[in-house]
Design a protein around this motif. Structure first.
Motif, PDB file in Angstrom:
ATOM      1  N   ARG A  37       0.041   5.864  -7.236  1.00 32.53           N
ATOM      2  CA  ARG A  37      -1.355   6.288  -7.317  1.00 32.53           C
ATOM      3  C   ARG A  37      -1.466   7.496  -8.238  1.00 32.53           C
ATOM      4  O   ARG A  37      -0.679   8.434  -8.134  1.00 32.53           O
ATOM      5  CB  ARG A  37      -1.908   6.618  -5.921  1.00 32.53           C
ATOM      6  CG  ARG A  37      -1.784   5.452  -4.953  1.00 32.53           C
ATOM      7  CD  ARG A  37      -2.359   5.789  -3.579  1.00 32.53           C
ATOM      8  NE  ARG A  37      -1.997   4.787  -2.593  1.00 32.53           N
ATOM      9  CZ  ARG A  37      -2.653   3.643  -2.403  1.00 32.53           C
ATOM     10  NH1 ARG A  37      -3.716   3.389  -3.145  1.00 32.53           N
ATOM     11  NH2 ARG A  37      -2.256   2.783  -1.487  1.00 32.53           N
TER      12      ARG A  37
ATOM     13  N   GLU B 111      -0.860  11.411  -7.382  1.00 31.39           N
ATOM     14  CA  GLU B 111      -0.225  11.538  -6.081  1.00 31.39           C
ATOM     15  C   GLU B 111       1.276  11.292  -6.202  1.00 31.39           C
ATOM     16  O   GLU B 111       1.723  10.509  -7.033  1.00 31.39           O
ATOM     17  CB  GLU B 111      -0.804  10.517  -5.084  1.00 31.39           C
ATOM     18  CG  GLU B 111      -2.266  10.734  -4.766  1.00 31.39           C
ATOM     19  CD  GLU B 111      -2.775   9.756  -3.735  1.00 31.39           C
ATOM     20  OE1 GLU B 111      -1.934   9.117  -3.068  1.00 31.39           O
ATOM     21  OE2 GLU B 111      -3.993   9.614  -3.598  1.00 31.39           O
TER      22      GLU B 111
ATOM     23  N   THR C 143       3.792   9.067  -0.255  1.00 25.11           N
ATOM     24  CA  THR C 143       2.772   8.344   0.495  1.00 25.11           C
ATOM     25  C   THR C 143       2.734   8.825   1.933  1.00 25.11           C
ATOM     26  O   THR C 143       3.749   9.257   2.475  1.00 25.11           O
ATOM     27  CB  THR C 143       3.049   6.824   0.473  1.00 25.11           C
ATOM     28  OG1 THR C 143       2.068   6.145   1.276  1.00 25.11           O
ATOM     29  CG2 THR C 143       4.445   6.504   1.028  1.00 25.11           C
TER      30      THR C 143
ATOM     31  N   SER D  94      -6.059   1.592   3.840  1.00 24.95           N
ATOM     32  CA  SER D  94      -5.527   1.714   2.488  1.00 24.95           C
ATOM     33  C   SER D  94      -5.665   0.388   1.761  1.00 24.95           C
ATOM     34  O   SER D  94      -5.854  -0.663   2.394  1.00 24.95           O
ATOM     35  CB  SER D  94      -4.061   2.154   2.527  1.00 24.95           C
ATOM     36  OG  SER D  94      -3.571   2.439   1.225  1.00 24.95           O
TER      37      SER D  94
ATOM     38  N   CYS E 230       0.837  -1.207   0.000  1.00 24.49           N
ATOM     39  CA  CYS E 230       0.000   0.000   0.000  1.00 24.49           C
ATOM     40  C   CYS E 230       0.874   1.259   0.000  1.00 24.49           C
ATOM     41  O   CYS E 230       0.537   2.260  -0.639  1.00 24.49           O
ATOM     42  CB  CYS E 230      -0.921   0.006   1.215  1.00 24.49           C
ATOM     43  SG  CYS E 230      -2.287  -1.184   1.143  1.00 24.49           S
ATOM     44  N   ALA E 231       1.999   1.197   0.713  1.00 20.44           N
ATOM     45  CA  ALA E 231       2.905   2.349   0.775  1.00 20.44           C
ATOM     46  C   ALA E 231       3.629   2.568  -0.542  1.00 20.44           C
ATOM     47  O   ALA E 231       3.900   3.712  -0.930  1.00 20.44           O
ATOM     48  CB  ALA E 231       3.919   2.144   1.901  1.00 20.44           C
TER      49      ALA E 231
END
Length: 221
Positions: free
Chosen positions: A100, A103, A106, A153, A95-96
């Motif tokens: 994205r 973006e 993170t 997340s 997730c880190a």
């Protein structure tokens, strides 16, 4: 130690961006205390750590869940395998690290990863993993806030994998008697699935009702 405990102001009266504390020890104890009051950390970087309970809170009520036809078709195909709490650290690290759209960087800092892995070891943070054979291709993680679930997340390396992880989580929580999840801040992705924003006071009321059921959402039956 008591001296490490963060003093959170009453989240019902937080004003500036819903901030109820700034800084402090990102420990498992403080995280549990925060989530059970509807508060979550929202780090700006490794050094600036606001704790927040925003005036508008995004939730997803399961009765409002919208599953697009394409996603329902993929779900029926059973291409992936799903597990819960089998690879928490790999999920939060993914997730880190996932890129994205729109973006850079993170909010899931190394400090956050360490803290949530410790929270997982203590039985409060949980993950859903999506596997393609032996490869982790998607997942999500969040926190059991004393009988309510707060999503943090998600990530995917295959199309729809993160959405399917969410659907798997929802089915699990439904079996435990829960009918909504906290998603904290609204995103277009979650709005498309039926999420909505509610007033903080209503969120805190729902949180209290869920906690009063005294259900361990991830206890093995």
């Amino acid at each position: 130690m008591i001296s490490d405990l963060i003093h959170f102001i009453d989240p019902a009266s937080a004003s500036v961006d819903g901030i109820v504390a700034l800084g402090g020890n990102l420990s498992a104890t403080n995280l549990v205390r925060a989530y059970r009051r509807g508060i979550f950390p929202c780090p700006i970087d490794e050094f600036v750590l606001p704790w927040c309970c925003p005036e508008q809170r995004a939730i997803l009520e399961f009765k409002d869940l919208h599953i697009p036809r394409r996603l329902a078709r993929v779900q029926r195909q059973m291409r992936f395998q799903f597990t819960i709490d089998q690879s928490f650290e790999a999920v939060i690290v993914s997730c880190a690290n996932v890129e994205r759209k729109g973006e850079s960087g993170t909010w899931i800092t190394p400090q956050m990863i360490r803290a949530y892995c410790e929270l997982h070891k203590k039985g409060h943070a949980h993950s859903v993993e999506v596997w393609e054979e032996s490869t982790l291709v998607g997942g999500l993680y969040g926190v059991d806030a004393g009988g309510a679930f707060s999503g943090e997340s998600m990530f995917c390396h295959r199309s729809n994998a993160s959405k399917l992880a969410l659907l798997h989580l929802i089915e699990h929580l439904r079996r435990k008697g829960l009918d909504w999840i906290d998603i904290q801040m609204m995103t277009p992705h979650m709005k498309a699935l039926g999420a909505k924003s509610i007033e903080r006071s209503e969120f805190l009321r729902r949180l209290s009702l869920a906690q009063n059921r005294n259900v361990d959402l991830f206890k093995t039956d």
